[in-house]
Motif scaffolding. Structure first.
Motif, short mmCIF file in Angstrom:
data_model
loop_
_atom_site.label_atom_id
_atom_site.label_comp_id
_atom_site.label_asym_id
_atom_site.label_seq_id
_atom_site.Cartn_x
_atom_site.Cartn_y
_atom_site.Cartn_z
N LYS A 171 0.84 -1.21 0.00
CA LYS A 171 0.00 0.00 0.00
C LYS A 171 0.87 1.26 0.00
O LYS A 171 0.64 2.19 -0.77
N SER A 172 1.85 1.28 0.90
CA SER A 172 2.69 2.49 0.99
C SER A 172 3.54 2.66 -0.26
O SER A 172 3.78 3.78 -0.71
N THR A 173 3.98 1.55 -0.82
CA THR A 173 4.77 1.64 -2.05
C THR A 173 3.92 2.23 -3.17
O THR A 173 4.38 3.07 -3.93
N PRO A 183 5.93 7.70 2.48
CA PRO A 183 5.84 6.96 3.73
C PRO A 183 6.96 5.93 3.83
O PRO A 183 7.63 5.63 2.84
N LYS A 184 7.15 5.43 5.03
CA LYS A 184 8.16 4.39 5.23
C LYS A 184 7.68 3.10 4.57
O LYS A 184 6.52 2.72 4.69
N ILE A 185 8.60 2.45 3.88
CA ILE A 185 8.28 1.20 3.19
C ILE A 185 9.29 0.16 3.66
O ILE A 185 10.48 0.43 3.69
N THR A 191 4.59 -1.77 8.89
CA THR A 191 5.55 -0.69 8.68
C THR A 191 4.84 0.64 8.89
O THR A 191 5.38 1.57 9.49
N THR A 192 3.62 0.70 8.36
CA THR A 192 2.85 1.93 8.48
C THR A 192 2.10 1.91 9.80
O THR A 192 1.31 1.00 10.06
N LEU A 193 2.38 2.90 10.66
CA LEU A 193 1.74 2.93 11.97
C LEU A 193 0.70 4.03 12.06
O LEU A 193 -0.10 4.06 12.98
N ALA A 211 -5.57 7.76 0.80
CA ALA A 211 -5.12 7.50 2.17
C ALA A 211 -4.52 6.11 2.25
O ALA A 211 -5.12 5.13 1.79
N ASP A 212 -3.34 6.04 2.82
CA ASP A 212 -2.65 4.77 3.07
C ASP A 212 -2.76 4.53 4.58
O ASP A 212 -2.33 5.37 5.36
N ILE A 213 -3.38 3.43 4.95
CA ILE A 213 -3.54 3.18 6.39
C ILE A 213 -2.84 1.88 6.77
O ILE A 213 -2.51 1.07 5.90
MG LIG Z 1 2.59 0.71 4.72
#
Ligand SMILES: [Mg+2]
Ligand SMILES: Nc1nc2c(ncn2[C@@H]2O[C@H](COP(=O)(O)OP(=O)(O)OP(=O)(O)O)[C@@H](O)[C@H]2O)c(=O)[nH]1
Length: 339
Positions: A171-173, A183-185, A191-193, A211-213
């Protein structure tokens, strides 16, 4: 929490100068004064538009100026008024004076208009100064300057698309591929907090917010993993993009992953689970077994959900996905925006 903010400069048109002129006619030895007034300068007017949902277009275009009024002319001709400049801004924008911090206007409904800088008045021509005792006036006025100010625009970002899926699904990628969000990947779950928002530019000026959750796992509604608390951030989105890792490295079955996430969504809120959804087979570059992809596709088709295959690494399918998301969340670009 997510505020889009931008500083811009606006300048209304200056008024045109009043003219100094006298009538000159054959056989009329002393023609009277005939200098016309200058035209008024145009205003800068903000108009709330549903066609914008971020302030991204202001970043590319941070100055907005209206036209100046024309100068007055002889034969008592008033100069033409300067054209006003209409600037579209998303509904929800709040405008502040950047210098004083004063709130200037809060745009709450589409079509709402507000003049942020008034055009200058035109100067008087000499014809205006004529009186019975003062028949050959040479006084005339310069135009008045249009207002100029620096504004700070603020918009609370509301996500249009919510990314859901297992931890590590990519998702973050994906959000880092389609927006400026970074975001951190990493190659481990959770990974995503905290949610991240990214602004995606579709065709032309149009943008939407993704939105990346944090990822969901089985039992998230019971508090497993990071739980379902972050789902509240996507309750008001118009579209859920359900990412399913189809690479072998997940060690799980994509169809099962899909069902698990659906169950978690439904146990958080039936409305959330019933939102329009697209299904995304992620990490297609690392999927050795095409059966994993076709099984997921079949499931999507059975549920009547649009299906996309992407790789955030190679870029495969990303443009088609962006177009699909834009179509689902943006109004059709039928009406040209006031520019
Ligand atoms: Mg993530
Ligand atoms: N081969 C391949 N790897 C990918 C792709 N997209 C993401 N990855 C990798 O998958 C891992 C997880 O990616 P993230 O983007 O952090 O996943 P996430 O869904 O945000 O994970 P959480 O934040 O933990 O929920 C990282 O090692 C990425 O490099 C892809 O399209 N292809």
């Amino acid at each position: 929490m997510f505020i889009d903010e931008v500083k811009i400069y606006v300048k209304a048109g200056d008024g045109g100068n009043g003219c100094l002129a006298f009538r000159r006619e054959k056989f009329v030895p002393h023609g009277g004064p005939s200098g016309g007034d200058g035209g008024r300068g145009g205003d800068v007017i903000f108009v709330a538009s549903q066609h914008y949902n971020t302030l991204l277009h202001f970043r590319f275009n941070p100055e907005h100026k209206a036209e100046r009024g024309r100068h007055g002319e002889g034969s008592n001709r008033t100069g033409r008024e300067g054209e006003s400049k209409e600037v579209p801004t998303p509904v929800g924008t709040i405008i502040y004076d950047a210098a004083t911090g004063e709130l200037i206007h809060d745009f709450t409904t589409a079509g709402d208009r507000f003049t942020v800088a008034r055009g200058g008045k035109g100067g008087k021509g000499n014809a205006r100064y004529a009186t019975s005792t003062h028949q050959t006036p040479t006084e005339h006025e310069d135009g008045f300057p249009g207002e100029a100010r620096t504004l700070r625009l603020e918009l609370k970002l509301l996500a249009d698309v919510g990314l859901v899926g297992f931890p590590n699904a990519g998702k973050s990628t994906l959000i880092s591929r389609i927006s400026a969000a970074r975001p951190k990947i990493a190659d481990y779950p959770f990974t995503t907090l905290e949610p991240n928002l990214g602004v995606v530019s579709a065709d032309g000026d149009r943008t939407f917010v993704v939105a990346d959750i944090p990822g969901l796992i089985e039992g998230a509604h019971l508090g497993h993993g990071l739980g379902v608390q972050f789902l509240k951030h996507i309750e008001r989105t118009r579209l859920l993009a359900h990412l399913v890792d189809v690479s072998e490295s997940s060690g799980r079955d994509p169809v099962h992953d899909f069902e698990v996430v659906m169950t978690e969504l439904a146990s958080f809120s039936e409305q959330l689970a019933a939102k329009p959804m697209i299904v995304i087979a992620a990490k297609i570059d690392a999927a050795q077994d095409p059966k994993r992809v076709t099984a997921l596709k079949r499931l999507a088709t059975k549920r009547g959900l649009p299906f996309y295959k992407i790789s955030s690494v190679t870029g495969e399918g990303i443009d088609a996905l962006k177009r699909g998301m834009a179509e689902a969340v943006l109004p059709p670009p039928a009406v040209p925006d006031p520019a």
